[in-house]
Write a protein that holds these residues in place. Structure first.
Motif, PDB file in Angstrom:
ATOM      1  N   LEU A  80     -13.737  19.585  16.170  1.00  0.00           N
ATOM      2  CA  LEU A  80     -12.762  18.419  16.429  1.00  0.00           C
ATOM      3  C   LEU A  80     -13.575  17.200  16.560  1.00  0.00           C
ATOM      4  CD1 LEU A  80     -10.089  17.689  17.369  1.00  0.00           C
ATOM      5  CD2 LEU A  80     -10.502  18.365  19.635  1.00  0.00           C
ATOM      6  N   PHE A  81     -14.605  17.115  17.012  1.00  0.00           N
ATOM      7  CA  PHE A  81     -15.396  15.788  17.243  1.00  0.00           C
ATOM      8  C   PHE A  81     -15.833  15.306  15.836  1.00  0.00           C
ATOM      9  CE2 PHE A  81     -16.649  14.684  21.384  1.00  0.00           C
ATOM     10  CZ  PHE A  81     -17.016  13.534  21.336  1.00  0.00           C
ATOM     11  N   SER A  82     -16.119  16.387  14.799  1.00  0.00           N
ATOM     12  CA  SER A  82     -16.261  15.870  13.305  1.00  0.00           C
ATOM     13  C   SER A  82     -14.991  15.279  12.995  1.00  0.00           C
ATOM     14  CB  SER A  82     -16.701  17.015  12.598  1.00  0.00           C
ATOM     15  OG  SER A  82     -17.883  17.772  12.866  1.00  0.00           O
ATOM     16  N   LEU A  83     -13.914  15.748  13.028  1.00  0.00           N
ATOM     17  CA  LEU A  83     -12.703  15.220  12.682  1.00  0.00           C
ATOM     18  C   LEU A  83     -12.551  13.949  13.298  1.00  0.00           C
ATOM     19  CD1 LEU A  83     -10.226  18.030  13.071  1.00  0.00           C
ATOM     20  CD2 LEU A  83     -10.703  16.837  10.778  1.00  0.00           C
ATOM     21  N   LEU A  84     -12.843  13.752  14.560  1.00  0.00           N
ATOM     22  CA  LEU A  84     -12.864  12.204  15.045  1.00  0.00           C
ATOM     23  C   LEU A  84     -13.688  11.339  14.467  1.00  0.00           C
ATOM     24  CD1 LEU A  84     -12.108  13.595  18.644  1.00  0.00           C
ATOM     25  CD2 LEU A  84     -10.589  12.121  17.652  1.00  0.00           C
ATOM     26  N   PHE A  85     -14.902  11.775  14.111  1.00  0.00           N
ATOM     27  CA  PHE A  85     -15.838  10.686  13.725  1.00  0.00           C
ATOM     28  C   PHE A  85     -15.274  10.428  12.353  1.00  0.00           C
ATOM     29  CE2 PHE A  85     -19.627   9.429  11.493  1.00  0.00           C
ATOM     30  CZ  PHE A  85     -20.520   8.985  12.727  1.00  0.00           C
ATOM     31  N   GLY A  86     -14.687  11.327  11.448  1.00  0.00           N
ATOM     32  CA  GLY A  86     -14.122  10.822  10.032  1.00  0.00           C
ATOM     33  C   GLY A  86     -13.212   9.837  10.253  1.00  0.00           C
ATOM     34  N   ILE A  87     -12.068  10.130  11.350  1.00  0.00           N
ATOM     35  CA  ILE A  87     -11.239   9.127  11.880  1.00  0.00           C
ATOM     36  C   ILE A  87     -11.900   7.849  12.257  1.00  0.00           C
ATOM     37  CG2 ILE A  87      -9.350   8.683  13.412  1.00  0.00           C
ATOM     38  CD1 ILE A  87      -8.910  11.780  13.460  1.00  0.00           C
ATOM     39  N   GLY A  88     -12.779   7.797  13.168  1.00  0.00           N
ATOM     40  CA  GLY A  88     -13.301   6.636  13.356  1.00  0.00           C
ATOM     41  C   GLY A  88     -14.072   5.841  12.387  1.00  0.00           C
ATOM     42  N   LEU A  89     -14.565   6.507  11.463  1.00  0.00           N
ATOM     43  CA  LEU A  89     -15.329   5.776  10.317  1.00  0.00           C
ATOM     44  C   LEU A  89     -14.201   5.307   9.137  1.00  0.00           C
ATOM     45  CD1 LEU A  89     -18.067   5.437   9.129  1.00  0.00           C
ATOM     46  CD2 LEU A  89     -17.873   7.555   7.678  1.00  0.00           C
ATOM     47  N   ALA A  90     -13.176   5.791   9.299  1.00  0.00           N
ATOM     48  CA  ALA A  90     -12.194   5.284   8.357  1.00  0.00           C
ATOM     49  C   ALA A  90     -11.608   4.059   9.071  1.00  0.00           C
ATOM     50  CB  ALA A  90     -11.095   6.344   8.225  1.00  0.00           C
ATOM     51  N   ILE A  91     -11.545   4.040  10.475  1.00  0.00           N
ATOM     52  CA  ILE A  91     -10.803   3.006  11.140  1.00  0.00           C
ATOM     53  C   ILE A  91     -11.651   1.639  10.949  1.00  0.00           C
ATOM     54  CG2 ILE A  91     -10.328   2.303  13.542  1.00  0.00           C
ATOM     55  CD1 ILE A  91      -9.173   5.038  14.204  1.00  0.00           C
ATOM     56  N   GLN A  92     -13.163   1.965  11.349  1.00  0.00           N
ATOM     57  CA  GLN A  92     -13.813   0.912  10.921  1.00  0.00           C
ATOM     58  C   GLN A  92     -13.864   0.495   9.569  1.00  0.00           C
ATOM     59  OE1 GLN A  92     -16.312  -0.862  12.706  1.00  0.00           O
ATOM     60  NE2 GLN A  92     -15.778  -0.054  14.635  1.00  0.00           N
ATOM     61  N   PHE A  93     -13.991   1.222   8.605  1.00  0.00           N
ATOM     62  CA  PHE A  93     -13.817   0.800   7.245  1.00  0.00           C
ATOM     63  C   PHE A  93     -12.656  -0.141   7.044  1.00  0.00           C
ATOM     64  CE2 PHE A  93     -12.399   1.306   2.632  1.00  0.00           C
ATOM     65  CZ  PHE A  93     -13.621   1.046   1.972  1.00  0.00           C
ATOM     66  N   GLU A  94     -11.443   0.341   7.478  1.00  0.00           N
ATOM     67  CA  GLU A  94     -10.236  -0.685   7.421  1.00  0.00           C
ATOM     68  C   GLU A  94     -10.544  -2.048   8.254  1.00  0.00           C
ATOM     69  OE1 GLU A  94      -6.214   0.478   9.512  1.00  0.00           O
ATOM     70  OE2 GLU A  94      -6.214   1.316   7.483  1.00  0.00           O
ATOM     71  N   HIS A  95     -11.073  -1.755   9.463  1.00  0.00           N
ATOM     72  CA  HIS A  95     -11.135  -2.948  10.268  1.00  0.00           C
ATOM     73  C   HIS A  95     -11.834  -4.231   9.759  1.00  0.00           C
ATOM     74  CE1 HIS A  95     -11.587  -5.149  14.102  1.00  0.00           C
ATOM     75  NE2 HIS A  95     -12.815  -5.153  13.985  1.00  0.00           N
ATOM     76  N   LEU A  96     -12.805  -3.441   8.799  1.00  0.00           N
ATOM     77  CA  LEU A  96     -13.746  -4.761   8.026  1.00  0.00           C
ATOM     78  C   LEU A  96     -13.195  -4.930   6.766  1.00  0.00           C
ATOM     79  CD1 LEU A  96     -16.977  -3.143   9.319  1.00  0.00           C
ATOM     80  CD2 LEU A  96     -16.248  -5.233  10.210  1.00  0.00           C
ATOM     81  N   SER A  97     -11.918  -4.763   6.528  1.00  0.00           N
ATOM     82  CA  SER A  97     -11.575  -4.952   5.223  1.00  0.00           C
ATOM     83  C   SER A  97     -11.670  -6.350   4.461  1.00  0.00           C
ATOM     84  CB  SER A  97      -9.988  -4.245   4.947  1.00  0.00           C
ATOM     85  OG  SER A  97      -9.308  -5.259   5.733  1.00  0.00           O
ATOM     86  N   THR A  98     -11.617  -7.407   5.247  1.00  0.00           N
ATOM     87  CA  THR A  98     -11.924  -8.516   4.831  1.00  0.00           C
ATOM     88  C   THR A  98     -13.229  -9.133   4.796  1.00  0.00           C
ATOM     89  OG1 THR A  98     -11.333  -9.544   6.979  1.00  0.00           O
ATOM     90  CG2 THR A  98      -9.270  -9.223   5.309  1.00  0.00           C
ATOM     91  N   ASN A  99     -13.953  -8.398   5.352  1.00  0.00           N
ATOM     92  CA  ASN A  99     -15.319  -8.702   5.414  1.00  0.00           C
ATOM     93  C   ASN A  99     -16.185  -8.671   4.260  1.00  0.00           C
ATOM     94  OD1 ASN A  99     -18.156  -9.112   6.332  1.00  0.00           O
ATOM     95  ND2 ASN A  99     -17.735  -8.949   8.454  1.00  0.00           N
ATOM     96  N   PRO A 100     -16.773  -9.580   3.602  1.00  0.00           N
ATOM     97  CA  PRO A 100     -17.691  -9.229   2.278  1.00  0.00           C
ATOM     98  C   PRO A 100     -18.765  -8.370   2.654  1.00  0.00           C
ATOM     99  CG  PRO A 100     -17.848 -11.540   3.027  1.00  0.00           C
ATOM    100  CD  PRO A 100     -16.734 -10.952   4.140  1.00  0.00           C
ATOM    101  N   ARG A 101     -19.116  -8.362   3.773  1.00  0.00           N
ATOM    102  CA  ARG A 101     -20.466  -7.574   4.333  1.00  0.00           C
ATOM    103  C   ARG A 101     -19.822  -6.020   4.739  1.00  0.00           C
ATOM    104  NH1 ARG A 101     -24.619  -9.274   8.007  1.00  0.00           N
ATOM    105  NH2 ARG A 101     -22.777  -9.935   9.332  1.00  0.00           N
ATOM    106  N   ARG A 102     -18.707  -5.671   4.548  1.00  0.00           N
ATOM    107  CA  ARG A 102     -18.311  -4.447   5.194  1.00  0.00           C
ATOM    108  C   ARG A 102     -19.352  -3.261   4.822  1.00  0.00           C
ATOM    109  NH1 ARG A 102     -12.643  -1.911   3.375  1.00  0.00           N
ATOM    110  NH2 ARG A 102     -13.345  -2.436   1.411  1.00  0.00           N
ATOM    111  N   ALA A 103     -19.818  -3.149   3.492  1.00  0.00           N
ATOM    112  CA  ALA A 103     -20.652  -1.933   3.020  1.00  0.00           C
ATOM    113  C   ALA A 103     -21.771  -2.181   3.646  1.00  0.00           C
ATOM    114  CB  ALA A 103     -20.780  -1.758   1.593  1.00  0.00           C
ATOM    115  N   LEU A 104     -22.606  -3.332   4.085  1.00  0.00           N
ATOM    116  CA  LEU A 104     -23.910  -3.481   4.618  1.00  0.00           C
ATOM    117  C   LEU A 104     -23.588  -3.118   6.133  1.00  0.00           C
ATOM    118  CD1 LEU A 104     -26.851  -4.446   4.833  1.00  0.00           C
ATOM    119  CD2 LEU A 104     -25.803  -6.676   4.930  1.00  0.00           C
ATOM    120  N   LEU A 105     -22.631  -3.562   6.672  1.00  0.00           N
ATOM    121  CA  LEU A 105     -22.267  -3.288   8.068  1.00  0.00           C
ATOM    122  C   LEU A 105     -22.024  -1.779   8.433  1.00  0.00           C
ATOM    123  CD1 LEU A 105     -19.912  -6.479   9.141  1.00  0.00           C
ATOM    124  CD2 LEU A 105     -22.316  -5.926   9.824  1.00  0.00           C
TER     125      LEU A 105
END
Length: 398
Positions: A80-105
């Motif tokens: 369950l924690f692994s599922l949640l980590f994947g969700i959190g990573l996807a949320i961060q990815f979306e949250h930084l969608s307009t940031n040109p440094r998204r991949a680096l961050l």
């Protein structure tokens, strides 16, 4: 240059008011499962004792505790924690969608997590999961730039590989019975009576024995990360359909329970079934637990019932590390030295007391600050700029 509040918001950490409470609740509840398994099966005794024939006399209460945890919680909480980590990573990815440094961050975020994990692994407790999560996150990150079908295919591939490894694991992956037996004997002596230096030295010597356990479940971690990211990307967690979540969650738990009963009863005399029953049951029940808790939390009465877990979930990183420090002091020789001296029931009681204290502390802390202390440091190192911490400060997000 014109001020762009949307870009600014998406270039900074998620504000507490923007968080999805049901996910924080689920993370807080999942942390309870991780805590009770860690305190009963890893801090109380050697992690390798489960691979040896029973050697300790246990009370009826201890046997009940161990059986319930094994069937209903063990590995399910980590899945369950692994599922949640994947969700959190996807949320961060979306949250930084307009940031040109998204991949680096995001890479920096995972590298910082890896740094924390290695410190935790070597200096505090070798049962660390952060190092594995950081490495898995770096592998999963490129998938997030692709479409949903890529996430689905990746999840299916890695979970399929994990299940295949249950039937056939690489020869020589796991340590020999003799080395495990010797390690348990040494653990019983050093963890119970050693000073900090002796415990530290033994902890480092144990890492090569523990590493195969991580290698064995690494494909599952990758698959569940991707499945969690897919769940977020699909929109199922943004506007949850409570009826669907309840029905699918109950179906997963029921099917997992059937697999447990069939294996326990020996109803299916097939080696492949025996090898796959527990891993499949773990994944199904983790999905079921997650779906039902999300469904419950997305109602007024559910928030009243489980809302206490949200602050704990927001500070899961801080609380996870704090548990290692606290249990290390309780069970190892440089503290109270209770390693090997407590039954499962008493260890569980200690774990629950620590958890309740963390629930209260998390609520108190987040009534004053925006992040937990370790979460603040993680974000500060990720963004390269000190993040505003106090709720009392009225400041523009950075």
């Amino acid at each position: 240059m014109l001020h762009d509040p949307i870009h600014e918001k998406r270039s900074s950490p998620t504000n507490p008011s923007d968080r999805i409470e049901s996910i924080d609740v689920l993370r807080g509840v999942a942390l309870l499962g991780v805590l009770v398994i860690n305190v009963v099966t890893v801090f109380r005794i050697s992690i390798f004792e489960q691979f040896l024939p029973p050697g300790r006399s246990t009370s009826p209460l201890d046997r009940v505790v161990e059986t319930v945890l094994m069937l209903a919680v063990e590995m399910k909480a980590f899945a369950l924690f692994s599922l949640l980590f994947g969700i959190g990573l996807a949320i961060q990815f979306e949250h930084l969608s307009t940031n040109p440094r998204r991949a680096l961050l995001l890479v920096r975020r995972l590298i910082v997590l890896l740094m924390f994990g290695l410190i935790h692994l070597c200096l505090i407790w070798n049962g660390d999961i952060l190092t594995e999560y950081a490495l898995a996150g770096l592998i999963v990150l490129p998938f997030l730039f692709g479409p949903r079908w890529l996430l689905a295919c990746g999840a299916a591939t890695f979970l399929g590989l994990y299940l295949a490894m249950q039937v056939w694991s690489p020869p020589g992956l796991f340590p020999s019975f003799a080395s495990i037996q010797h390690n348990v004997q040494e653990a019983n002596r050093i963890y119970a009576t050693g000073d900090f230096g002796q415990v530290l030295a033994f902890r480092l010597r144990e890492i090569p024995l523990i590493a195969p356990l991580h290698i064995f479940i690494f494909p599952r971690t990758l698959g569940l990360f991707l499945f969690g990211a897919l769940a977020w990307r699909s929109g199922a967690l943004r506007k949850p359909n409570r009826t669907f979540l309840f029905s699918s969650g109950a179906s997963c738990i029921a099917l997992g329970a059937v697999l447990i009963l069939l294996k326990a009863a020996g109803a299916v005399t097939n080696a492949s079934f025996d090898a796959l029953a527990n891993p499949v049951d773990t994944i199904l029940m983790a999905l079921g637990y997650g779906a039902i808790i999300i469904a419950i939390t997305n109602s007024a009465s559910g928030k009243m019932l489980l809302g206490w877990a949200a602050p704990l979930g927001r500070m899961a990183f801080t609380n996870y590390l704090a548990q290692s420090v606290i249990f290390g002091w309780i069970f190892y020789g440089y503290g109270l030295g209770l390693f090997g001296h407590l039954g499962a029931g008493k260890a569980l009681a200690i774990g629950l007391a620590v958890y309740v204290a963390q629930v209260a502390f998390s609520a108190w802390w987040l009534s004053r600050y925006r992040f937990g202390p370790v979460e603040w440091l993680w974000r500060t190192l990720m963004y390269g700029t000190p993040q505003p911490m106090s709720l009392a400060r009225v400041t523009r997000p950075i």
